[in-house]
Design a protein around this motif. Sequence first.
Motif, PDB file in Angstrom:
ATOM      1  N   ASP A  53      -6.133  -1.525  -4.870  1.00 22.88           N
ATOM      2  CA  ASP A  53      -5.583  -2.065  -3.630  1.00 22.88           C
ATOM      3  C   ASP A  53      -6.521  -3.127  -3.078  1.00 22.88           C
ATOM      4  OD1 ASP A  53      -4.162  -2.530  -1.354  1.00 22.88           O
ATOM      5  OD2 ASP A  53      -3.892  -0.415  -0.840  1.00 22.88           O
ATOM      6  N   GLU A  54      -6.151  -4.382  -3.268  1.00 22.52           N
ATOM      7  CA  GLU A  54      -6.923  -5.542  -2.805  1.00 22.52           C
ATOM      8  C   GLU A  54      -8.400  -5.496  -3.220  1.00 22.52           C
ATOM      9  OE1 GLU A  54      -6.117  -6.926   1.063  1.00 22.52           O
ATOM     10  OE2 GLU A  54      -4.037  -6.247   1.042  1.00 22.52           O
ATOM     11  N   THR A  62       0.834  -1.203   0.000  1.00 24.62           N
ATOM     12  CA  THR A  62       0.000   0.000   0.000  1.00 24.62           C
ATOM     13  C   THR A  62       0.865   1.248   0.000  1.00 24.62           C
ATOM     14  OG1 THR A  62      -1.735  -1.201   1.151  1.00 24.62           O
ATOM     15  CG2 THR A  62      -1.854   1.193   1.227  1.00 24.62           C
ATOM     16  N   GLN A 116      -7.669   0.299   0.000  1.00 23.02           N
ATOM     17  CA  GLN A 116      -7.783  -0.995   0.672  1.00 23.02           C
ATOM     18  C   GLN A 116      -9.078  -1.056   1.486  1.00 23.02           C
ATOM     19  OE1 GLN A 116      -4.147  -2.044   2.521  1.00 23.02           O
ATOM     20  NE2 GLN A 116      -4.895  -3.983   3.313  1.00 23.02           N
TER      21      GLN A 116
HETATM   22 MG   LIG Z   1      -2.077  -2.723   2.196  1.00 22.87          MG
END
Ligand SMILES: [Mg+2]
Lengths: 316, 463
Positions: A215-216, A51, A121
């Motif tokens: 992010d994810e 991140t 995230q």
């Molecule tokens: Mg992360």
Amino acid sequence: MAAIRPSTTPLLSVEHLTMRFGGLVAIDGLSFKAERGDITALIGPNGAGKTTVFNCITGFYKPTIGRIALAHSAQMPPHAVERLTESGRRWLDRAKGGLFLLERMPDFEITAKAKIARTFQNIRLFTGMTVLENLIVAQHNALMRASGWSLLGLIGAKSFTKAQAEAIERATFWLDKINLTHRADDPAGDLPYGDQRRLEIARAMCTRPRLLCLDEPAAGLNPRESHDLNSLLRYIRDEHDTAILLIEHDMSVVMEISDHVVVLEHGAKIADGTPDEIKNDPAVIAAYLGVEDEEESAVEAEIAQLQSGRTAEGTP
Amino acid sequence: MRGPSITQTATTRDTAPHTRPGVAAAFFDALKTALLVIGLGTPIILIETRQSGAVVTLHLRFGLLAALAGIAFAARLLHLLVIAPWLANRQPLRLAERIPRQFKTWAKRAVIAFVVLYPFIALALAGKGGAIKWIDNFGIQLLIYVMLGWGLNIVVGLAGLLDLGYVAFYAVGAYSSALLATTFGLSFWLCLPLAGILAAFWGILLGFPVLRLRGDYLAIVTLAFGEIIRLVLINWVDFTGGYAGISGIPRPTFFGLPFTAGEDGFAAFFGLQFTPLHRLFFLFYVILALAFLTNYVTIKLRRLPIGRAWEALREDEIACRSLGIDTVTTKLTAFSIGAMFGGFAGAFFAARQGFISPESFIFMESAVILAIVVLGGMGSQVGVAIAAVVMIGGTELLRELDWLKQIFGPSFDPTKYRMLLFGLAMVAMMVWKPRGLISTREPSIVLHERKAISGDLVKEGHG
Ligand SMILES: [Mg+2]
Ligand SMILES: Nc1ncnc2c1ncn2[C@@H]1O[C@H](COP(=O)(O)OP(=O)(O)OP(=O)(O)O)[C@@H](O)[C@H]1O
């Protein structure tokens, strides 16, 4: 995808990126590239610094050391980056091919000018605004220009009405892609989790990015939703001029859709290659199994042994 | 906020909302409350110091303390046995959703018609003598606060920037228009836009360093700014007249016709009999027009990209930046447009009073305007207008309660309880409608069907 590429400037090149928080070195001399038309995955154990890499690329953090260059045009000569760096300027504008030194730019300019969009995230939608409003806000800069910095908009000028209609059209296009047209007028905060994830991607796409950083995106999705996500990402890569940089823990997603994988551990790159190469990389396996450093070489040797054994069995 | 958490009443209510708490438990709880009042009241209520000359004597007011403890006991008992169960069983009130749209549009038209005809209605009902009070105190003053509330609503309600120094822009508007009028002899109609522009300019000037701060820090700095402006007004005597203020501000004219009894006055020109009501009527319509302008511009801006960016900023600043929105400029526009309307209101205030002094621009004014915005429901134009009418109209009504003197004695002054009522209103709102009177949000753009958004999802902003 294509195995052989002409040697050109990659879309994104991260060089010697280091990020320190006080004494903590979150990223340590990381270099990698993301090519146009690729899905590049950035993987690594929790706290590896993934991140943080995103935050450096998108300007939310200023890197301690390093250069992050984004080149819109594939024809950009490699020395252009060096020349821009020396010139002390932040970017070459689009007429000259569009080259941006992201570490010198503030976050909002990176999206507005360099055309990088991102998701977070932990989802950051405008929960109190409708789904449609979320997608319109993403087109703020274009609409702001069309509204003559609100003056033309206040008098209801035709040009603005037209621009707004186009913005709605783009929004409905993406709503259709994520199957949320029927919920366009509902508040974004009312959507189920999986829909919120897809909406965040659609919102990012409404900024018309050249690079989409996710992010994810598959975190917390069920297998069906995860499958839908894969097709959405493939669709974005194949049908739009948008490359994807992806952080993901779900290996089924990573291995299935990515063209190129970069593995981080403790802020440093431990592997870089195609999904197949990564799958069999001993350092990666050790990192994911959480083996101590001293044992790592032992594990590597063991794996090497196993693999040579297997290939020996496979060949007559 | 949800009543007692220590006693068993809370748990019984959560599990089975229909059952009342045991009378005994409630009794003991109320007893505890009364004891608490006695404990707290002993130093501040029981003991009173009276000064006669150089001698200070202590008086013990047992009766008063006992009365207060008794009131607390009764109120607590009433709350536990009657109000709390009723609240728990009550269905959430969703007025905004239940009222059909058509009724709403008609109600809106009726209200607008009433407001436009208000001076005539006041004149018809109260006669020439009584109408002055109704038009001036209730009409004009209320509309000033409605306008200030709407102006601040852009900053606090839409953009989510907590501004505790809004009165500074009101002051900038008032003083700049007063100074322009008295020094250069500019007419009200020139001073008005100039005051707005100057206030907006100050908004930008202040905004630049300040808008990097968020939340509490922003609130404190804006508060300080409000005080600085006031102190400058007090201390820069050569320029602003200090405490004495500025007097002799020319009254607005009707396209050059002054509202005087003379030959060239408004009344003479139109062949009417002179009455001070003409000026009041005129002022009323000026502030009404200004308020409508504020409302119109705000509603328009909300549906433009800039307004949507304000609301997005209130929702999530980081997401805004990730979408390429320049948050500093966006905040600055909100701040300066809000300031501009404050400046307009200030210019009007100066022209209406004919005299201004720093007294009119104390922190209390900022607090009242902010209270109006918060009580109205942040971001809701209608809510803010209702809150202004209730709060300011309510305090004006207190002046009408002179008959209470017959009950409480001649030293009783109901207007002194203004702040107490303000506080009570705030507490009551926070308990029953924490999101303000109008807590739903109207979407700024629709694809198929317009649906109100529940206030629970709407964020209030962090700075
Ligand atoms: Mg992360
Ligand atoms: N703003 C910050 N200040 C201080 N330390 C930080 C900051 N941001 C990240 N870190 C630290 O940097 C390291 C890397 O964090 P990062 O969030 O990038 O990990 P990650 O790879 O995204 O992990 P995860 O898979 O859990 O999301 C962590 O040790 C984290 O505590």
